[in-house]
Design a protein around this motif. Sequence first.
Motif, PDB file in Angstrom:
ATOM      1  N   MET A   1     -24.561 -72.191  27.430  1.00  0.00           N
ATOM      2  CA  MET A   1     -24.509 -70.961  26.681  1.00  0.00           C
ATOM      3  C   MET A   1     -23.994 -69.814  27.552  1.00  0.00           C
ATOM      4  SD  MET A   1     -26.078 -70.016  23.608  1.00  0.00           S
ATOM      5  CE  MET A   1     -26.196 -68.526  22.744  1.00  0.00           C
ATOM      6  N   ALA A   2     -24.411 -69.781  28.807  1.00  0.00           N
ATOM      7  CA  ALA A   2     -23.977 -68.722  29.707  1.00  0.00           C
ATOM      8  C   ALA A   2     -22.476 -68.839  29.985  1.00  0.00           C
ATOM      9  CB  ALA A   2     -24.756 -68.781  31.012  1.00  0.00           C
ATOM     10  N   ALA A   3     -21.994 -70.085  30.036  1.00  0.00           N
ATOM     11  CA  ALA A   3     -20.566 -70.289  30.277  1.00  0.00           C
ATOM     12  C   ALA A   3     -19.751 -69.764  29.105  1.00  0.00           C
ATOM     13  CB  ALA A   3     -20.277 -71.765  30.498  1.00  0.00           C
ATOM     14  N   GLU A   4     -20.276 -69.946  27.898  1.00  0.00           N
ATOM     15  CA  GLU A   4     -19.572 -69.444  26.711  1.00  0.00           C
ATOM     16  C   GLU A   4     -19.507 -67.924  26.723  1.00  0.00           C
ATOM     17  OE1 GLU A   4     -21.348 -71.020  23.208  1.00  0.00           O
ATOM     18  OE2 GLU A   4     -21.011 -73.088  23.810  1.00  0.00           O
ATOM     19  N   GLU A   5     -20.598 -67.280  27.118  1.00  0.00           N
ATOM     20  CA  GLU A   5     -20.623 -65.817  27.161  1.00  0.00           C
ATOM     21  C   GLU A   5     -19.646 -65.305  28.216  1.00  0.00           C
ATOM     22  OE1 GLU A   5     -24.554 -64.274  27.646  1.00  0.00           O
ATOM     23  OE2 GLU A   5     -25.326 -65.450  25.970  1.00  0.00           O
ATOM     24  N   LYS A   6     -19.594 -65.970  29.361  1.00  0.00           N
ATOM     25  CA  LYS A   6     -18.688 -65.556  30.425  1.00  0.00           C
ATOM     26  C   LYS A   6     -17.241 -65.716  29.963  1.00  0.00           C
ATOM     27  CE  LYS A   6     -17.617 -66.286  35.271  1.00  0.00           C
ATOM     28  NZ  LYS A   6     -17.858 -67.068  36.460  1.00  0.00           N
ATOM     29  N   LYS A   7     -16.949 -66.815  29.275  1.00  0.00           N
ATOM     30  CA  LYS A   7     -15.603 -67.065  28.783  1.00  0.00           C
ATOM     31  C   LYS A   7     -15.204 -65.992  27.773  1.00  0.00           C
ATOM     32  CE  LYS A   7     -12.769 -70.792  26.941  1.00  0.00           C
ATOM     33  NZ  LYS A   7     -12.761 -72.148  26.426  1.00  0.00           N
ATOM     34  N   CYS A   8     -16.131 -65.595  26.922  1.00  0.00           N
ATOM     35  CA  CYS A   8     -15.875 -64.568  25.921  1.00  0.00           C
ATOM     36  C   CYS A   8     -15.549 -63.237  26.593  1.00  0.00           C
ATOM     37  CB  CYS A   8     -17.079 -64.428  24.994  1.00  0.00           C
ATOM     38  SG  CYS A   8     -16.875 -63.148  23.744  1.00  0.00           S
ATOM     39  N   CYS A   9     -16.287 -62.899  27.617  1.00  0.00           N
ATOM     40  CA  CYS A   9     -16.055 -61.638  28.323  1.00  0.00           C
ATOM     41  C   CYS A   9     -14.707 -61.658  29.036  1.00  0.00           C
ATOM     42  CB  CYS A   9     -17.162 -61.361  29.324  1.00  0.00           C
ATOM     43  SG  CYS A   9     -18.757 -61.053  28.537  1.00  0.00           S
ATOM     44  N   ASP A  10     -14.306 -62.803  29.598  1.00  0.00           N
ATOM     45  CA  ASP A  10     -13.016 -62.915  30.273  1.00  0.00           C
ATOM     46  C   ASP A  10     -11.886 -62.699  29.277  1.00  0.00           C
ATOM     47  OD1 ASP A  10     -14.221 -63.372  32.687  1.00  0.00           O
ATOM     48  OD2 ASP A  10     -14.045 -65.563  32.563  1.00  0.00           O
ATOM     49  N   THR A  11     -12.031 -63.243  28.085  1.00  0.00           N
ATOM     50  CA  THR A  11     -11.005 -63.080  27.062  1.00  0.00           C
ATOM     51  C   THR A  11     -10.873 -61.620  26.667  1.00  0.00           C
ATOM     52  OG1 THR A  11     -11.568 -65.279  26.225  1.00  0.00           O
ATOM     53  CG2 THR A  11     -10.239 -63.884  24.806  1.00  0.00           C
ATOM     54  N   GLU A  12     -11.973 -60.936  26.514  1.00  0.00           N
ATOM     55  CA  GLU A  12     -11.939 -59.526  26.138  1.00  0.00           C
ATOM     56  C   GLU A  12     -11.281 -58.691  27.232  1.00  0.00           C
ATOM     57  OE1 GLU A  12     -15.866 -58.273  25.158  1.00  0.00           O
ATOM     58  OE2 GLU A  12     -16.014 -59.619  23.447  1.00  0.00           O
ATOM     59  N   LYS A  13     -11.525 -59.036  28.488  1.00  0.00           N
ATOM     60  CA  LYS A  13     -10.934 -58.304  29.603  1.00  0.00           C
ATOM     61  C   LYS A  13      -9.419 -58.441  29.592  1.00  0.00           C
ATOM     62  CE  LYS A  13     -13.832 -57.698  33.650  1.00  0.00           C
ATOM     63  NZ  LYS A  13     -14.243 -58.265  34.910  1.00  0.00           N
ATOM     64  N   LYS A  14      -8.936 -59.652  29.359  1.00  0.00           N
ATOM     65  CA  LYS A  14      -7.505 -59.908  29.402  1.00  0.00           C
ATOM     66  C   LYS A  14      -6.774 -59.211  28.266  1.00  0.00           C
ATOM     67  CE  LYS A  14      -7.793 -64.342  31.731  1.00  0.00           C
ATOM     68  NZ  LYS A  14      -7.613 -65.779  31.634  1.00  0.00           N
ATOM     69  N   CYS A  15      -7.346 -59.180  27.085  1.00  0.00           N
ATOM     70  CA  CYS A  15      -6.631 -58.628  25.948  1.00  0.00           C
ATOM     71  C   CYS A  15      -6.659 -57.107  25.918  1.00  0.00           C
ATOM     72  CB  CYS A  15      -7.177 -59.188  24.637  1.00  0.00           C
ATOM     73  SG  CYS A  15      -8.783 -58.515  24.183  1.00  0.00           S
ATOM     74  N   CYS A  16      -7.576 -56.486  26.593  1.00  0.00           N
ATOM     75  CA  CYS A  16      -7.721 -55.029  26.514  1.00  0.00           C
ATOM     76  C   CYS A  16      -7.180 -54.308  27.746  1.00  0.00           C
ATOM     77  CB  CYS A  16      -9.186 -54.663  26.304  1.00  0.00           C
ATOM     78  SG  CYS A  16      -9.847 -55.334  24.780  1.00  0.00           S
ATOM     79  N   ASP A  17      -6.497 -55.007  28.628  1.00  0.00           N
ATOM     80  CA  ASP A  17      -5.953 -54.388  29.833  1.00  0.00           C
ATOM     81  C   ASP A  17      -4.771 -53.504  29.452  1.00  0.00           C
ATOM     82  OD1 ASP A  17      -5.442 -53.758  32.436  1.00  0.00           O
ATOM     83  OD2 ASP A  17      -4.426 -55.643  32.904  1.00  0.00           O
ATOM     84  N   PRO A  18      -4.847 -52.191  29.678  1.00  0.00           N
ATOM     85  CA  PRO A  18      -3.769 -51.293  29.253  1.00  0.00           C
ATOM     86  C   PRO A  18      -2.436 -51.566  29.950  1.00  0.00           C
ATOM     87  CG  PRO A  18      -5.626 -50.040  30.170  1.00  0.00           C
ATOM     88  CD  PRO A  18      -5.956 -51.483  30.264  1.00  0.00           C
ATOM     89  N   LYS A  19      -2.480 -51.998  31.200  1.00  0.00           N
ATOM     90  CA  LYS A  19      -1.230 -52.276  31.915  1.00  0.00           C
ATOM     91  C   LYS A  19      -0.500 -53.458  31.291  1.00  0.00           C
ATOM     92  CE  LYS A  19      -2.463 -50.399  36.404  1.00  0.00           C
ATOM     93  NZ  LYS A  19      -2.652 -50.667  37.826  1.00  0.00           N
ATOM     94  N   LYS A  20      -1.253 -54.500  30.920  1.00  0.00           N
ATOM     95  CA  LYS A  20      -0.632 -55.662  30.296  1.00  0.00           C
ATOM     96  C   LYS A  20      -0.096 -55.304  28.919  1.00  0.00           C
ATOM     97  CE  LYS A  20      -2.595 -59.702  32.447  1.00  0.00           C
ATOM     98  NZ  LYS A  20      -3.259 -60.970  32.234  1.00  0.00           N
ATOM     99  N   SER A  21      -0.819 -54.487  28.191  1.00  0.00           N
ATOM    100  CA  SER A  21      -0.378 -54.084  26.859  1.00  0.00           C
ATOM    101  C   SER A  21       0.903 -53.274  26.951  1.00  0.00           C
ATOM    102  CB  SER A  21      -1.459 -53.257  26.164  1.00  0.00           C
ATOM    103  OG  SER A  21      -2.631 -53.996  26.015  1.00  0.00           O
TER     104      SER A  21
END
Length: 74
Positions: A1-21
Amino acid sequence: MAAEEKKCCDTEKKCCDPKKSLATLFKVVLGLVFLVLGGLAILRFWAALIIIIQGCIGLFLILAGVITLAIAKE
């Protein structure tokens, strides 16, 4: 369960990075500009394009023949 939460947070970090956008937006705009310029160039130089295509027909047929012979040789 903790691995799923960590994976979810990593995905949110990648998609919301203003430089990448911003970089992605720049690439999309640049790609659209190139497409428009390419279309305009085709319209502007249509006669020259037809002459180039006619000139390449012989070379294309020679290449197709060589490839066909190479495939038949195997």
